[in-house]
Design a protein around this motif. Sequence first.
Motif, short mmCIF file in Angstrom:
data_model
loop_
_atom_site.label_atom_id
_atom_site.label_comp_id
_atom_site.label_asym_id
_atom_site.label_seq_id
_atom_site.Cartn_x
_atom_site.Cartn_y
_atom_site.Cartn_z
N ALA A 114 28.42 44.79 46.68
CA ALA A 114 27.25 44.97 47.53
C ALA A 114 27.57 44.82 49.01
CB ALA A 114 26.16 43.97 47.12
N ASN A 115 28.72 44.22 49.35
CA ASN A 115 29.13 44.15 50.75
C ASN A 115 30.18 45.21 51.09
OD1 ASN A 115 31.29 43.07 49.39
ND2 ASN A 115 31.47 41.22 50.64
N ALA A 116 30.14 46.33 50.32
CA ALA A 116 30.93 47.53 50.60
C ALA A 116 32.43 47.29 50.53
CB ALA A 116 30.55 48.12 51.96
N GLN A 117 32.87 46.63 49.47
CA GLN A 117 34.29 46.50 49.19
C GLN A 117 34.61 47.22 47.88
OE1 GLN A 117 35.20 42.21 49.31
NE2 GLN A 117 36.39 42.65 51.14
N LEU A 118 35.69 47.97 47.89
CA LEU A 118 36.22 48.57 46.67
C LEU A 118 37.10 47.54 45.98
CD1 LEU A 118 36.81 50.98 44.77
CD2 LEU A 118 38.63 51.63 46.36
N ILE A 119 36.81 47.25 44.71
CA ILE A 119 37.55 46.24 43.95
C ILE A 119 38.20 46.92 42.76
CG2 ILE A 119 37.43 44.03 42.74
CD1 ILE A 119 34.80 43.50 44.25
N VAL A 120 39.49 46.72 42.59
CA VAL A 120 40.23 47.37 41.51
C VAL A 120 40.87 46.31 40.62
CG1 VAL A 120 42.21 48.85 40.97
CG2 VAL A 120 40.61 49.50 42.77
N LEU A 121 40.77 46.53 39.31
CA LEU A 121 41.36 45.65 38.31
C LEU A 121 42.39 46.41 37.51
CD1 LEU A 121 37.94 45.29 38.20
CD2 LEU A 121 38.69 43.18 37.10
N ASP A 122 43.43 45.70 37.08
CA ASP A 122 44.47 46.26 36.22
C ASP A 122 44.48 45.45 34.94
OD1 ASP A 122 46.73 47.16 34.94
OD2 ASP A 122 48.07 46.93 36.65
N GLY A 123 44.03 46.10 33.84
CA GLY A 123 43.95 45.39 32.57
C GLY A 123 43.03 44.20 32.59
N GLY A 124 41.98 44.24 33.41
CA GLY A 124 41.02 43.15 33.48
C GLY A 124 41.35 42.12 34.54
N ARG A 125 42.44 42.28 35.26
CA ARG A 125 42.84 41.32 36.30
C ARG A 125 42.68 41.98 37.66
NH1 ARG A 125 47.53 40.57 39.13
NH2 ARG A 125 48.53 42.23 37.88
N GLU A 126 41.92 41.34 38.55
CA GLU A 126 41.73 41.89 39.89
C GLU A 126 43.06 41.94 40.62
OE1 GLU A 126 39.68 40.80 44.16
OE2 GLU A 126 38.68 40.07 42.33
N ILE A 127 43.36 43.11 41.24
CA ILE A 127 44.63 43.23 41.97
C ILE A 127 44.43 43.49 43.45
CG2 ILE A 127 46.03 43.90 39.98
CD1 ILE A 127 45.72 46.84 40.85
N TRP A 128 43.29 44.06 43.87
CA TRP A 128 43.04 44.20 45.30
C TRP A 128 41.59 44.53 45.59
CZ3 TRP A 128 41.44 49.12 46.59
CH2 TRP A 128 41.91 50.20 45.83
N ARG A 129 41.22 44.24 46.86
CA ARG A 129 39.93 44.61 47.42
C ARG A 129 40.16 45.25 48.79
NH1 ARG A 129 35.30 40.05 46.09
NH2 ARG A 129 36.08 39.46 44.01
N LYS A 130 39.41 46.33 49.07
CA LYS A 130 39.53 46.99 50.36
C LYS A 130 38.13 47.31 50.89
CE LYS A 130 44.05 47.34 50.65
NZ LYS A 130 44.84 46.76 51.76
N PRO A 131 37.91 47.13 52.20
CA PRO A 131 36.61 47.48 52.77
C PRO A 131 36.41 48.99 52.83
CG PRO A 131 38.14 46.83 54.49
CD PRO A 131 38.83 46.57 53.20
N LEU A 132 35.17 49.41 52.65
CA LEU A 132 34.80 50.82 52.72
C LEU A 132 34.03 51.09 54.01
CD1 LEU A 132 33.60 51.29 49.04
CD2 LEU A 132 35.75 52.13 50.03
#
Length: 377
Positions: A114-132
């Motif tokens: 909701a604060n405009a970050q792209l969040i990516v998970l690999d196999g259920g584990r968060e690996i990075w967040r980047k602002p949009l």
Amino acid sequence: MYSRMMLGTLALATLLGVSGCSLWGGSSKPKPAELGPNVPVLGVRQAWVARTGAVDRLALDVHVNGTTVTLASAQGEVAAIDARTGGDVWRAQLNTPLSAGVGSDGRWAAVVSANAQLIVLDGGREIWRKPLPAQAYTAPLVAGNRVFVLTADRTVVAFDAATGYRLWGQQRTGEPLILRQGGVLMAVGDTLVAGLSGRLVGFNPDNGVVRWEAPLASPRGTNDVERLVEIVGRTSRVGDNLCARAFQATVGCIDAARGAVLWTQPASGNEGVDGDENMVFGTESNGAVVAWQRADGKRAWTSQRLQFRKLTAPLLLGRSVVIGDDTGLVHLLSREDAAPLNRLTTDGSGIAAAPVAAGETLVVVTRKGAVYGFRPE
């Protein structure tokens, strides 16, 4: 008509929230048509039920990879569920509210906070967040080891899925209002297709260069609300033939190899379509269910059986057109003439996203976060 739509500002775009609005005019919608008793023509049983957090206003897209469905809750729970058993493949808590999700290729899963970050998970584990650059309400697309995002200011951005490195971004101007619901972002062969202001636009996924544009609808009217036009998910693709809906304007099909519009027909709906090589099916804002011939767009039939119910986009599943409504019912209608085949019940909180099929299982998600798996008897 738009009396209860919620307006807000984000970057250069003004967001139009359609949840809870009256699409028929006035302060409340008319009484839904009586359904009558359920007479199951097609045997279906509940196989399992799983749970996530409540969906609320999250623009949820339930993603299917084989027999795994990936979904999320409004408060940041992301889960991959085995559609054969209802058990978890994995589950993660991101501890942040979400605005859009989920995109997945079976390995990486992507959501937008909701604060405009792209969040990516690999196999259920968060690996990075980047602002949009702006908020997003369309589920990210994960394909070719990349993550693509369509934001509310009509920017399409590509990231490396493993590292989060931004590969490219392209922004398009458009009308100042957009919908607070999922749009179109998908791969068609080697082309990235996005819905932008009433157009389907084909991009080169390697560098963001536009290959073609196919208009399904054009802005019209004298003010920003009347001129609102967006392409909404879901879509129906058969080879290079891609059919979609422009919000409250048209349904149409294009040749995605050339970007050529094949046909459009007036249609007053706000949810996407589904279909096969012969037909395209959709739900209108007044609860009508419509079938169009895929070849030329001529109407094959219209059913008022679900009139004045708020309906999801349909799922074509075998002989059935499967549609959820805002009371939590799931309707199975005949693809031939919309005759009722069965009616399934859930928790009564409303179906939160278009139904999906994973293997032999029909999966629906409710607003309260219940995930139901149904199978034929």
